[in-house]
Design an enzyme around this catalytic site. Structure first.
Site, PDB file in Angstrom:
ATOM      1  N   GLY A 169      36.003  48.686  14.945  1.00 39.51           N
ATOM      2  CA  GLY A 169      36.935  47.590  15.173  1.00 39.51           C
ATOM      3  C   GLY A 169      37.106  47.440  16.671  1.00 39.51           C
ATOM      4  N   ARG A 187      28.905  51.202  22.336  1.00 38.40           N
ATOM      5  CA  ARG A 187      28.473  50.046  21.515  1.00 38.40           C
ATOM      6  C   ARG A 187      28.456  48.823  22.442  1.00 38.40           C
ATOM      7  NH1 ARG A 187      31.346  49.151  15.838  1.00 38.40           N
ATOM      8  NH2 ARG A 187      29.386  48.135  15.322  1.00 38.40           N
ATOM      9  N   GLN A 190      32.774  46.978   5.184  1.00 39.37           N
ATOM     10  CA  GLN A 190      34.109  47.155   5.776  1.00 39.37           C
ATOM     11  C   GLN A 190      35.176  46.413   4.965  1.00 39.37           C
ATOM     12  OE1 GLN A 190      31.325  46.574   7.514  1.00 39.37           O
ATOM     13  NE2 GLN A 190      31.394  47.456   9.566  1.00 39.37           N
ATOM     14  N   ASP A 196      34.879  40.156  18.175  1.00 40.96           N
ATOM     15  CA  ASP A 196      34.450  41.268  19.031  1.00 40.96           C
ATOM     16  C   ASP A 196      34.281  40.835  20.479  1.00 40.96           C
ATOM     17  OD1 ASP A 196      33.558  42.069  16.171  1.00 40.96           O
ATOM     18  OD2 ASP A 196      33.667  43.894  17.357  1.00 40.96           O
ATOM     19  N   ASN A 203      31.449  38.046  16.045  1.00 39.83           N
ATOM     20  CA  ASN A 203      32.194  38.856  15.076  1.00 39.83           C
ATOM     21  C   ASN A 203      31.184  39.416  14.070  1.00 39.83           C
ATOM     22  OD1 ASN A 203      34.723  39.905  14.057  1.00 39.83           O
ATOM     23  ND2 ASN A 203      34.495  38.490  12.339  1.00 39.83           N
ATOM     24  N   LYS A 204      31.683  40.180  13.147  1.00 40.29           N
ATOM     25  CA  LYS A 204      30.830  40.856  12.164  1.00 40.29           C
ATOM     26  C   LYS A 204      29.815  39.909  11.543  1.00 40.29           C
ATOM     27  CE  LYS A 204      30.676  44.287  11.332  1.00 40.29           C
ATOM     28  NZ  LYS A 204      29.611  45.114  11.991  1.00 40.29           N
TER      29      LYS A 204
END
Ligand code: MRU
Length: 318
Positions: free
Chosen positions: A50, A86, A186, A227, A237-238
């Protein structure tokens, strides 16, 4: 450092511990991330994940390292390694740059108070995003969300999920549709766990069911996290967020991004310039595809600003 407590990160007697999110919802195991090398490993295997949380966790680990080993050069090396753990979530880079600025301007002793401040600020940013975003939700609405953006992804109540939680706690009757979020689930593992604990009604769906759910008219708004937000408003984002935004536009369902200002990257001109992490093939094969089946596994995608109704920050929306 002070003792600190949140859903997924804590400090006890100077040691930084993280809830291993890869084991949820089956087991609740806390791992030690006091040493930066240990924290990097936790971040890379998504035990700590996250965007806001990885920034907070890296800051706490760096502060704990500085308390145990006051050598400035080694602290700088550790900060650089944490910063690179990351590549996509800019909160991590922003937190490390902030810690390095504190080191340069105020010295080693200022790092622990700075990390505590980053932790408590994130709690407050979540509270403010929650209040601001909840104003968009009306009583009785269906809300769809992707990935996990709650207490497990931040030091506070979360970003998009924090908005949903705040609206629910304001007494609005809601039903949440939770994308399972392939390949690492997730949504299924983490968001469903959080919503169950909070008593918020939800239905878990596979990512490829979002189209029919939107067509059914059961969803009035979509809320996701971010993100990294580029200068032109494109949002990483994801993986799966972009496809969802395209579906939302087709079905005329407003699509909201909720993020703290620590997710802004004004130096990144557009979504195309955001570094997108690519992860291992086995996450996609998941023991189901033939061994060695060729795989592409980007962990994130970017959604163009034009598909987003509003980006909700803690102090404004645009
Ligand atoms: O790979 P993850 O699980 O770290 O990805 C998380 C997301 O994409 C979230 O949507 C994002 O970080 C916002 S969380 C508040």
């Amino acid at each position: 450092m002070k003792d600190l407590n949140s859903l997924a990160i804590r400090v006890r007697a100077g040691r930084v511990e993280a809830l291993d999110q890869t084991l949820l919802p089956v087991r609740e195991v806390w791992e030690d991330g006091t040493e930066p090398v240990a924290m990097i490993a936790l971040i890379q295997r998504l035990a700590v994940r996250g965007a806001p949380l990885i920034g907070v966790a890296a800051a706490l680990s760096l502060a704990a390292f500085a308390e145990a080993n006051g050598k400035e050069g080694e602290i700088r090396t550790a900060a650089a390694a944490l910063r690179a753990a990351r590549p996509t979530a800019v909160n991590l880079m922003n937190a490390m740059d902030r810690m390095l600025a504190v080191l340069a301007n105020e010295g080693v002793a200022a790092l622990s108070p700075a990390a505590e401040k980053i932790f408590f600020e994130d709690v407050e940013l979540c509270r403010r995003m929650g209040e601001r975003g909840a104003a968009f939700i009306r009583d009785g609405e269906g809300i769809l969300t992707h990935c996990n953006t709650g207490g497990l992804a931040t030091a506070g109540i979360g970003t998009a999920l924090g908005v949903i939680r705040t609206a629910f706690e304001q007494g609005k009757k809601l039903h949440v549709f939770v994308d399972e979020t392939r390949p690492l689930l997730q949504g299924a593992r983490l968001t469903a766990w959080e919503l169950t604990k909070l008593g918020i009604p939800f239905t878990l769906i596979c990512d490829n069911m979002a189209g029919p759910v939107l067509r059914s008219g059961k969803v009035q708004r979509i809320f996701v996290g971010a993100d990294r937000i580029a200068a032109n408003g494109d949002v990483a984002n994801k993986i799966g967020t972009y496809g969802l935004a395209v579906l939302a536009r087709h079905h005329q369902v407003p699509f909201y991004v909720v993020a703290p200002s620590t997710t802004l990257d004004p130096l990144c001109p557009s979504g195309a310039a955001i570094p997108i992490e690519e992860r291992g093939a086995e996450e996609v094969r998941a023991g189901k595809a033939p061994a060695g089946a060729p795989v592409w596994n980007p962990a994130f995608d970017f959604t163009p600003r034009a598909l987003i109704e509003k980006i909700v920050l803690e102090d404004r929306e645009f």
